[in-house]
Design a protein around this motif. Structure first.
Motif, PDB file in Angstrom:
ATOM      1  N   GLY A 165      40.508  42.420  29.325  1.00 13.53           N
ATOM      2  CA  GLY A 165      39.404  42.314  28.389  1.00 13.53           C
ATOM      3  C   GLY A 165      39.554  43.115  27.115  1.00 13.53           C
ATOM      4  N   ALA A 166      40.632  43.908  27.004  1.00 19.36           N
ATOM      5  CA  ALA A 166      40.791  44.775  25.839  1.00 19.36           C
ATOM      6  C   ALA A 166      41.582  44.118  24.715  1.00 19.36           C
ATOM      7  CB  ALA A 166      41.465  46.088  26.247  1.00 19.36           C
ATOM      8  N   GLY A 167      41.985  42.852  24.911  1.00 17.21           N
ATOM      9  CA  GLY A 167      42.677  42.121  23.855  1.00 17.21           C
ATOM     10  C   GLY A 167      41.685  41.228  23.129  1.00 17.21           C
ATOM     11  N   ARG A 168      41.826  39.906  23.330  1.00 19.13           N
ATOM     12  CA  ARG A 168      40.918  38.958  22.689  1.00 19.13           C
ATOM     13  C   ARG A 168      39.487  39.124  23.191  1.00 19.13           C
ATOM     14  NH1 ARG A 168      43.023  34.092  21.079  1.00 19.13           N
ATOM     15  NH2 ARG A 168      40.867  33.544  20.537  1.00 19.13           N
ATOM     16  N   GLY A 169      39.326  39.741  24.346  1.00 22.21           N
ATOM     17  CA  GLY A 169      37.980  39.964  24.868  1.00 22.21           C
ATOM     18  C   GLY A 169      37.196  40.989  24.087  1.00 22.21           C
ATOM     19  N   GLY A 170      37.897  41.843  23.329  1.00 22.13           N
ATOM     20  CA  GLY A 170      37.243  42.771  22.422  1.00 22.13           C
ATOM     21  C   GLY A 170      36.648  44.016  23.028  1.00 22.13           C
ATOM     22  N   LEU A 171      36.900  44.277  24.302  1.00 19.06           N
ATOM     23  CA  LEU A 171      36.341  45.485  24.907  1.00 19.06           C
ATOM     24  C   LEU A 171      37.116  46.725  24.461  1.00 19.06           C
ATOM     25  CD1 LEU A 171      35.686  44.443  28.620  1.00 19.06           C
ATOM     26  CD2 LEU A 171      34.052  44.540  26.740  1.00 19.06           C
ATOM     27  N   PRO A 172      36.436  47.850  24.274  1.00 20.99           N
ATOM     28  CA  PRO A 172      37.143  49.108  24.026  1.00 20.99           C
ATOM     29  C   PRO A 172      38.046  49.439  25.224  1.00 20.99           C
ATOM     30  CG  PRO A 172      34.802  49.332  23.553  1.00 20.99           C
ATOM     31  CD  PRO A 172      34.971  48.022  24.254  1.00 20.99           C
ATOM     32  N   TYR A 173      39.149  50.126  24.964  1.00 22.06           N
ATOM     33  CA  TYR A 173      40.066  50.488  26.042  1.00 22.06           C
ATOM     34  C   TYR A 173      39.352  51.241  27.157  1.00 22.06           C
ATOM     35  CZ  TYR A 173      43.815  49.480  22.678  1.00 22.06           C
ATOM     36  OH  TYR A 173      44.647  48.883  21.775  1.00 22.06           O
ATOM     37  N   GLU A 174      38.511  52.190  26.776  1.00 21.41           N
ATOM     38  CA  GLU A 174      37.861  53.020  27.795  1.00 21.41           C
ATOM     39  C   GLU A 174      36.949  52.184  28.690  1.00 21.41           C
ATOM     40  OE1 GLU A 174      35.997  56.495  26.267  1.00 21.41           O
ATOM     41  OE2 GLU A 174      36.276  57.531  28.191  1.00 21.41           O
ATOM     42  N   THR A 175      36.300  51.166  28.123  1.00 25.12           N
ATOM     43  CA  THR A 175      35.439  50.299  28.918  1.00 25.12           C
ATOM     44  C   THR A 175      36.251  49.531  29.951  1.00 25.12           C
ATOM     45  OG1 THR A 175      33.881  50.055  27.085  1.00 25.12           O
ATOM     46  CG2 THR A 175      33.791  48.384  28.827  1.00 25.12           C
ATOM     47  N   SER A 176      37.399  49.002  29.522  1.00 24.60           N
ATOM     48  CA  SER A 176      38.267  48.278  30.444  1.00 24.60           C
ATOM     49  C   SER A 176      38.795  49.196  31.538  1.00 24.60           C
ATOM     50  CB  SER A 176      39.436  47.646  29.677  1.00 24.60           C
ATOM     51  OG  SER A 176      40.328  47.004  30.562  1.00 24.60           O
ATOM     52  N   ILE A 177      39.243  50.379  31.155  1.00 22.08           N
ATOM     53  CA  ILE A 177      39.765  51.334  32.137  1.00 22.08           C
ATOM     54  C   ILE A 177      38.700  51.678  33.173  1.00 22.08           C
ATOM     55  CG2 ILE A 177      40.568  53.712  32.455  1.00 22.08           C
ATOM     56  CD1 ILE A 177      41.923  53.438  29.667  1.00 22.08           C
ATOM     57  N   SER A 178      37.489  51.960  32.717  1.00 24.45           N
ATOM     58  CA  SER A 178      36.410  52.324  33.643  1.00 24.45           C
ATOM     59  C   SER A 178      36.089  51.177  34.593  1.00 24.45           C
ATOM     60  CB  SER A 178      35.162  52.725  32.860  1.00 24.45           C
ATOM     61  OG  SER A 178      35.399  53.901  32.106  1.00 24.45           O
ATOM     62  N   ALA A 179      36.070  49.942  34.053  1.00 26.34           N
ATOM     63  CA  ALA A 179      35.757  48.782  34.891  1.00 26.34           C
ATOM     64  C   ALA A 179      36.843  48.548  35.934  1.00 26.34           C
ATOM     65  CB  ALA A 179      35.589  47.543  34.012  1.00 26.34           C
ATOM     66  N   LEU A 180      38.099  48.702  35.547  1.00 21.98           N
ATOM     67  CA  LEU A 180      39.202  48.552  36.500  1.00 21.98           C
ATOM     68  C   LEU A 180      39.164  49.652  37.551  1.00 21.98           C
ATOM     69  CD1 LEU A 180      42.124  47.678  34.057  1.00 21.98           C
ATOM     70  CD2 LEU A 180      41.295  46.209  35.900  1.00 21.98           C
ATOM     71  N   TRP A 181      38.967  50.878  37.102  1.00 23.94           N
ATOM     72  CA  TRP A 181      39.045  51.997  38.039  1.00 23.94           C
ATOM     73  C   TRP A 181      37.920  51.981  39.056  1.00 23.94           C
ATOM     74  CZ3 TRP A 181      42.932  54.445  39.673  1.00 23.94           C
ATOM     75  CH2 TRP A 181      42.758  55.535  40.525  1.00 23.94           C
ATOM     76  N   ALA A 182      36.785  51.407  38.698  1.00 20.23           N
ATOM     77  CA  ALA A 182      35.687  51.300  39.664  1.00 20.23           C
ATOM     78  C   ALA A 182      36.142  50.545  40.909  1.00 20.23           C
ATOM     79  CB  ALA A 182      34.495  50.598  39.023  1.00 20.23           C
ATOM     80  N   ALA A 183      36.927  49.464  40.711  1.00 20.58           N
ATOM     81  CA  ALA A 183      37.431  48.693  41.855  1.00 20.58           C
ATOM     82  C   ALA A 183      38.554  49.434  42.569  1.00 20.58           C
ATOM     83  CB  ALA A 183      37.923  47.327  41.384  1.00 20.58           C
ATOM     84  N   VAL A 184      39.458  50.033  41.806  1.00 18.32           N
ATOM     85  CA  VAL A 184      40.592  50.737  42.412  1.00 18.32           C
ATOM     86  C   VAL A 184      40.110  51.921  43.238  1.00 18.32           C
ATOM     87  CG1 VAL A 184      42.643  52.131  41.909  1.00 18.32           C
ATOM     88  CG2 VAL A 184      42.229  50.014  40.631  1.00 18.32           C
ATOM     89  N   GLU A 185      39.198  52.709  42.671  1.00 16.61           N
ATOM     90  CA  GLU A 185      38.695  53.890  43.370  1.00 16.61           C
ATOM     91  C   GLU A 185      37.999  53.505  44.669  1.00 16.61           C
ATOM     92  OE1 GLU A 185      36.339  57.926  42.104  1.00 16.61           O
ATOM     93  OE2 GLU A 185      35.528  56.017  41.405  1.00 16.61           O
ATOM     94  N   ALA A 186      37.211  52.424  44.621  1.00 15.73           N
ATOM     95  CA  ALA A 186      36.502  51.984  45.830  1.00 15.73           C
ATOM     96  C   ALA A 186      37.491  51.569  46.911  1.00 15.73           C
ATOM     97  CB  ALA A 186      35.571  50.821  45.490  1.00 15.73           C
ATOM     98  N   ASP A 187      38.576  50.902  46.518  1.00 11.11           N
ATOM     99  CA  ASP A 187      39.567  50.465  47.497  1.00 11.11           C
ATOM    100  C   ASP A 187      40.318  51.651  48.095  1.00 11.11           C
ATOM    101  OD1 ASP A 187      40.223  47.866  48.557  1.00 11.11           O
ATOM    102  OD2 ASP A 187      42.268  48.181  47.852  1.00 11.11           O
ATOM    103  N   LEU A 188      40.674  52.612  47.262  1.00  7.30           N
ATOM    104  CA  LEU A 188      41.347  53.814  47.769  1.00  7.30           C
ATOM    105  C   LEU A 188      40.437  54.595  48.705  1.00  7.30           C
ATOM    106  CD1 LEU A 188      43.151  55.136  44.549  1.00  7.30           C
ATOM    107  CD2 LEU A 188      44.165  53.874  46.462  1.00  7.30           C
ATOM    108  N   ALA A 189      39.155  54.642  48.378  1.00  2.34           N
ATOM    109  CA  ALA A 189      38.218  55.375  49.219  1.00  2.34           C
ATOM    110  C   ALA A 189      38.075  54.750  50.599  1.00  2.34           C
ATOM    111  CB  ALA A 189      36.848  55.444  48.530  1.00  2.34           C
ATOM    112  N   ARG A 190      38.342  53.440  50.684  1.00  5.09           N
ATOM    113  CA  ARG A 190      38.281  52.756  51.987  1.00  5.09           C
ATOM    114  C   ARG A 190      39.581  52.899  52.768  1.00  5.09           C
ATOM    115  NH1 ARG A 190      35.265  48.869  48.915  1.00  5.09           N
ATOM    116  NH2 ARG A 190      37.171  47.720  48.448  1.00  5.09           N
TER     117      ARG A 190
END
Length: 211
Positions: free
Chosen positions: A147-172
């Motif tokens: 989403g940080a290319g043509r989607g226009g999201l700021p890098y930090e927004t994309s990173i936070s959205a991705l990490w929310a899923a990664v962190e939840a999976d690692l926690a499991r």
């Protein structure tokens, strides 16, 4: 973290690639992540002629099989294909994450952070489903900043959205090798700050697994 074009990746089992909800790949001469992977995954003659557009063809076959040719899938849908010729670089799967919703009457897209999180979570779930169908089992996955290319999201927004899923999976208790690939030094700098934002118990767990 990898700071280079996505088609230079080597020895990562799965690469997640952003795509629009119509599962339509961009033309291979373009510069996006999905275009680069399509180009690198094609079988080419020594002259550069494309002999087999494998990733494109497999994606269309999946859409046809699931009744999605010419119509949108739900945002967050993840479609698996082989890596085509990228198998020569140790890439074994491409997971196409449908996060971009075309904006009617324009060449632009809308991307919601929640759809990025949903797609990343689905990609990790699919990795778990497919893991033992391969020898050796799938273990590593690489995310671009969805989403940080043509989607226009700021890098930090994309990173936070991705990490929310990664962190939840690692926690499991998941034990994946998580990679990120970026081309922009500013994005790389933000990713380097990521460990400081991880909860201490998650950081310790992730460090132990990556070793």
């Amino acid at each position: 973290m990898h700071v280079h074009p996505v088609d230079m990746l080597r020895d990562v089992d799965v690469v997640v690639s952003p795509i629009n909800v119509f599962l339509a790949l961009p033309e291979p001469y373009k510069s996006s992540v999905s275009a680069s992977l399509r180009r690198a995954g094609a079988v080419q003659a020594p002259t550069g002629e494309v002999l087999a557009d494998r990733i494109h063809d497999e994606l269309r076959a999946w859409a046809s099989q699931h009744g999605a040719l010419g119509r949108p899938v739900a945002p967050g849908t993840v479609t698996p294909t082989s890596a085509g010729a990228l198998a020569d670089q140790g890439i074994r799967r491409i997971y196409h994450a449908a996060v971009a919703v075309p904006r009617s009457g324009t060449n632009d897209y809308d991307v919601l952070p929640a759809d990025i999180t949903r797609a990343a979570a689905r990609a990790l779930a699919l990795l778990a489903e497919e893991q033992h169908h391969f020898d050796p089992p799938l273990r590593s996955v690489c995310f671009p900043l969805l989403g940080a290319g043509r989607g226009g999201l700021p890098y930090e927004t994309s990173i936070s959205a991705l990490w929310a899923a990664v962190e939840a999976d690692l926690a499991r208790g998941a034990e994946w090798d998580i990679h990120f690939v970026v081309r922009n030094p500013a994005a790389a700098a933000l990713l380097e700050q990521l460990p400081a934002r991880i909860r201490p118990e998650t950081a310790l767990s992730a460090t132990r697994r990556s070793g």
